[in-house]
Scaffold this active site. Structure first.
Site, PDB file in Angstrom:
ATOM      1  N   GLY A  92       4.133   3.349 -12.188  1.00 27.15           N
ATOM      2  CA  GLY A  92       3.201   4.214 -11.474  1.00 27.15           C
ATOM      3  C   GLY A  92       2.895   3.685 -10.098  1.00 27.15           C
ATOM      4  O   GLY A  92       3.273   2.562  -9.734  1.00 27.15           O
ATOM      5  N   PRO A 108       0.712   2.208  -6.926  1.00 25.60           N
ATOM      6  CA  PRO A 108      -0.298   1.140  -6.879  1.00 25.60           C
ATOM      7  C   PRO A 108      -1.700   1.706  -7.095  1.00 25.60           C
ATOM      8  O   PRO A 108      -2.069   2.743  -6.551  1.00 25.60           O
ATOM      9  CB  PRO A 108      -0.143   0.572  -5.459  1.00 25.60           C
ATOM     10  CG  PRO A 108       1.252   0.913  -5.060  1.00 25.60           C
ATOM     11  CD  PRO A 108       1.558   2.226  -5.704  1.00 25.60           C
ATOM     12  N   GLY A 109      -2.475   0.998  -7.919  1.00 28.96           N
ATOM     13  CA  GLY A 109      -3.860   1.396  -8.138  1.00 28.96           C
ATOM     14  C   GLY A 109      -4.084   2.376  -9.254  1.00 28.96           C
ATOM     15  O   GLY A 109      -5.213   2.829  -9.460  1.00 28.96           O
ATOM     16  N   THR A 110      -3.036   2.741 -10.007  1.00 27.09           N
ATOM     17  CA  THR A 110      -3.208   3.723 -11.076  1.00 27.09           C
ATOM     18  C   THR A 110      -3.659   3.095 -12.390  1.00 27.09           C
ATOM     19  O   THR A 110      -3.866   3.821 -13.367  1.00 27.09           O
ATOM     20  CB  THR A 110      -1.891   4.497 -11.309  1.00 27.09           C
ATOM     21  OG1 THR A 110      -0.803   3.566 -11.439  1.00 27.09           O
ATOM     22  CG2 THR A 110      -1.608   5.422 -10.150  1.00 27.09           C
ATOM     23  N   GLY A 111      -3.813   1.775 -12.457  1.00 32.74           N
ATOM     24  CA  GLY A 111      -4.402   1.151 -13.635  1.00 32.74           C
ATOM     25  C   GLY A 111      -3.414   0.545 -14.607  1.00 32.74           C
ATOM     26  O   GLY A 111      -3.708   0.437 -15.802  1.00 32.74           O
ATOM     27  N   LYS A 112      -2.244   0.113 -14.132  1.00 33.14           N
ATOM     28  CA  LYS A 112      -1.236  -0.434 -15.036  1.00 33.14           C
ATOM     29  C   LYS A 112      -1.718  -1.740 -15.670  1.00 33.14           C
ATOM     30  O   LYS A 112      -1.624  -1.920 -16.888  1.00 33.14           O
ATOM     31  CB  LYS A 112       0.077  -0.661 -14.268  1.00 33.14           C
ATOM     32  CG  LYS A 112       0.664   0.608 -13.670  1.00 33.14           C
ATOM     33  CD  LYS A 112       1.981   0.351 -12.971  1.00 33.14           C
ATOM     34  CE  LYS A 112       1.812  -0.439 -11.699  1.00 33.14           C
ATOM     35  NZ  LYS A 112       1.078   0.311 -10.641  1.00 33.14           N
ATOM     36  N   THR A 113      -2.238  -2.647 -14.855  1.00 32.64           N
ATOM     37  CA  THR A 113      -2.720  -3.932 -15.375  1.00 32.64           C
ATOM     38  C   THR A 113      -3.922  -3.739 -16.277  1.00 32.64           C
ATOM     39  O   THR A 113      -4.020  -4.350 -17.347  1.00 32.64           O
ATOM     40  CB  THR A 113      -3.077  -4.865 -14.205  1.00 32.64           C
ATOM     41  OG1 THR A 113      -1.933  -5.025 -13.356  1.00 32.64           O
ATOM     42  CG2 THR A 113      -3.522  -6.217 -14.713  1.00 32.64           C
ATOM     43  N   GLU A 119     -11.256  20.659  16.938  1.00 33.24           N
ATOM     44  CA  GLU A 119     -11.586  20.714  15.512  1.00 33.24           C
ATOM     45  C   GLU A 119     -12.074  22.098  15.116  1.00 33.24           C
ATOM     46  O   GLU A 119     -11.794  22.564  13.999  1.00 33.24           O
ATOM     47  CB  GLU A 119     -12.642  19.655  15.183  1.00 33.24           C
ATOM     48  CG  GLU A 119     -12.215  18.215  15.470  1.00 33.24           C
ATOM     49  CD  GLU A 119     -10.955  17.813  14.736  1.00 33.24           C
ATOM     50  OE1 GLU A 119     -10.675  18.367  13.650  1.00 33.24           O
ATOM     51  OE2 GLU A 119     -10.223  16.948  15.260  1.00 33.24           O
ATOM     52  N   HIS A 122      -9.021  24.237  14.388  1.00 35.49           N
ATOM     53  CA  HIS A 122      -8.493  24.004  13.030  1.00 35.49           C
ATOM     54  C   HIS A 122      -9.322  24.761  12.000  1.00 35.49           C
ATOM     55  O   HIS A 122      -8.787  25.449  11.114  1.00 35.49           O
ATOM     56  CB  HIS A 122      -8.526  22.517  12.700  1.00 35.49           C
ATOM     57  CG  HIS A 122      -7.495  21.693  13.399  1.00 35.49           C
ATOM     58  ND1 HIS A 122      -6.170  22.046  13.447  1.00 35.49           N
ATOM     59  CD2 HIS A 122      -7.588  20.528  14.082  1.00 35.49           C
ATOM     60  CE1 HIS A 122      -5.486  21.123  14.115  1.00 35.49           C
ATOM     61  NE2 HIS A 122      -6.333  20.199  14.528  1.00 35.49           N
TER      62      HIS A 122
END
Length: 617
Positions: free
Chosen positions: A213, A215-220, A436, A439
């Protein structure tokens, strides 16, 4: 066990002692006023002795200290030094030259042996370089161990950290937003809890589970939750810790790691960033490191050598599955892959609830609204968002965290902190406001564009201002109409500048970059061109889970390339024309929105709706 700092201090102390020993040795070699005098050749000493100008000669090994007679008129009786071969008999040499030896009028020769201190210092000076080199080698070996806390003679010992069963646990309740991944790993938990239930039916749990996944998706965190749910010992190590400068260390550490795992069953071995050691062999990636390949070979052997009843499961995490060796991914090793995607809106809400536990939230805080405002955020981003909100609340002397702090934290995470100290001219500020507003007004008029959430002309990071638009729901498919409307919105800033100021500025560079990228993808990736038809053009090589394109191989001719350029230009020109038509028709509303921004600097989506709705009524 001393650490690196202590070792460096020890070497410095030894260096200081060497200097002191050298000074003492120099002092012991001379007497009285001999320091600083030049050495006199021994032939001149013999000549002076023959002339009766020398009173005494003191002999120590091959060194001579000569004391002239005070009446000689030379150096006024001050002693000086000389040297001679230690095998030469000085008395015989003096007698052969015709000099008188012995009292009362001859030269008095005194022989002295080396002092104990001088001999000791000589030994120290002789051994010190060996000690110094040995100390430096010791220090380098400890640094090679990656932290200095281990015995350098135990290179083969694993550096994996062991988390015992009685440590405060992370469970599946602490992991949110990855429900499918948790469901996949519950089987691993059940096997570690009751392996006989599986073994009685002849079932084998996967020996390796690869967590893939962004980085930062919670694998560890998910790997720790598996160990916590199963009540098993948890070993964790980074893939880079296997590879060292010394040949064979990585393979030895792998053997030691799996040996410890087998002695602590049931247990989980978690290897983080396994792509550091598990890259495909012979592909030229990683520089062809033989030591890394030996380590990988040992991992392959250990994973495929488990007995059927060994309760050891290997979890590994990576965001580069495309570079892993195929032998590592085959059945019998990492034979199950669990993909962790970025959370959807419900997953983001659940993650925010987990990370907001124990933090005082104001009554008006709606985590559902925050989740809707954070599409594309990972679990780590959301944790950082909650923490930033708490820091901002403390900075404002609040007792709780309000929606204001959380929304400000979203902008800080995505765009950076406000640059309130930045001073710009009134004309430039007006250009930013109309840019802005262009937009926002085009987005409000386009039927397939996202809803405007907030407009700001406060500088953040490298941006002079920004218009935030949020989808009503998570989007996994894009339509051609959505792409066309998005490009028109991107062109709205430049069109507004030209309509009001009749000027072209550099503020639209990023807008053009995004619009051009969308147009190219429509033609080359999504087959949305009538002329070129439903086909892909160009073979892209990219880092899938890192969102970075490495290069693109052109698989079409120059004629097709020219057609692609014409199609991209046509899409961009059409988007620019649509933005021109909208703003020309709603110029009065554009001026109202820009004036509001110049007065208040920020505008919410609700305020924009009110202004534009009133103008149409």
């Amino acid at each position: 066990m001393i650490n690196n700092n202590q070792l460096v201090r020890t070497l410095l102390i030894l260096g200081g002692l060497l200097i002191i020993a050298f000074l003492l040795s120099s002092s012991c070699e001379s007497r009285g006023g001999t320091n600083g005098n030049r050495d006199m050749p021994v032939t001149e000493v013999i000549t002076m002795a023959k002339a009766g100008q020398i009173r005494e000669i003191e002999v120590s090994d091959n060194k001579l200290i000569v004391y002239p007679r005070a009446t000689s008129g030379r150096d006024e009786g001050r002693p000086f030094r000389s040297r001679m071969d230690s095998q030469t008999d000085l008395v015989s040499l003096l007698l052969e030259s015709g000099a008188k030896v012995g009292p009362p009028s001859g030269v008095q020769v005194t022989f002295k042996g080396s002092s104990g201190m001088s001999s000791f210092l000589g030994i120290v000076l002789m051994l010190f370089p060996i000690i110094l080199i040995g100390g430096l080698m010791f220090w380098m070996m400890r640094r090679g161990q990656g932290g200095g806390g281990q015995n350098p003679m135990q290179f083969g010992r694993t550096t994996a950290k062991k988390v015992p069963v009685d440590r405060p646990l992370v469970t599946f309740g602490d992991v949110a937003g990855v429900e499918e991944a948790k469901a996949e790993l519950r089987e691993v938990v059940e096997f570690l809890r009751s392996p006989l239930r599986f073994q009685s039916l002849g079932a084998k749990i996967p020996k390796g589970v690869l967590l893939v996944g962004q980085p930062g998706t919670g694998k560890t965190l998910l790997a720790r939750a598996v160990a916590g749910e199963a009540g098993a010992v948890f070993f964790h190590i980074s893939g880079s810790e296997f590879v060292e400068m010394f040949v064979g260390v990585g393979a030895a550490r792998v053997r030691d790691l799996f040996g410890q795992a087998k002695r602590n069953t049931p247990c989980i071995v978690f290897i983080d960033e396994i792509d550091a050691v598990g890259r495909q062999r012979g592909a030229g990636l990683g520089g062809g490191n033989d030591e890394r390949e030996q380590t990988l070979n040992q991992i392959l052997v250990e994973m495929d050598g488990f007995e059927a009843n060994v309760d050891v499961i290997v979890l590994a995490a990576t965001n580069r599955p495309d570079v892993l060796d195929p032998a590592l991914l085959r059945p019998g090793r990492f034979d199950r892959r669990v993909t962790l995607d970025l959370p959807d809106i419900e997953g983001r809400k659940a993650i925010l609830e987990v990370h907001s536990k124990g933090k005082p939230l104001a009554p008006e805080v709606s985590l559902g609204i925050i989740a809707k405002q954070t599409p594309g955020f990972s679990g780590a981003d959301l944790a950082n968002l909650i923490n930033e909100g708490a820091i901002l609340a403390v900075r404002s002397d609040r007792k709780d965290i309000s929606m204001v702090e959380l929304e400000e934290a979203i902008e800080r995470v995505t765009a950076g902190p406000e640059r309130k100290s930045r001073v710009i001219s009134a004309r430039e500020k007006g250009m930013v406001a109309y840019h802005e507003s262009g937009h926002a007004l085009v987005a409000w008029c386009m039927p397939h564009a996202d809803r405007v959430h907030k407009i700001s002309i406060v500088s953040r990071g490298t941006m002079g201002g920004h218009t935030s638009m949020l989808p009503e729901e998570d989007r996994y498919l894009w339509t051609k109409n959505q792409f066309q409307d998005f490009m028109a919105v991107a062109m709205g800033g430049r069109v507004a500048e030209q309509l009001i100021f009749d000027e072209l500025t550099t503020g639209a560079s990023n807008d053009f970059e995004r619009a051009t990228k969308i147009a190219e993808n429509m033609i080359k990736r999504y087959g949305m061109s009538k002329n070129l038809g439903p086909r892909t053009l160009g073979k892209r090589q990219e880092l899938i889970f890192l969102g970075r394109e490495v290069n693109e191989e052109q698989d079409y001719g120059e004629g097709v390339a020219a057609d692609i350029d014409r199609e991209v230009k046509s899409l961009l020109d059409e988007a620019y024309e649509r933005a021109e038509n909208v703003l020309a028709e709603h110029k009065a509303e554009l001026v109202k929105v820009a004036e509001y921004l110049l007065e208040h600097e920020t505008m919410s989506g609700e305020t924009l709706e009110e202004i534009l709705t009133d103008a149409h009524d």
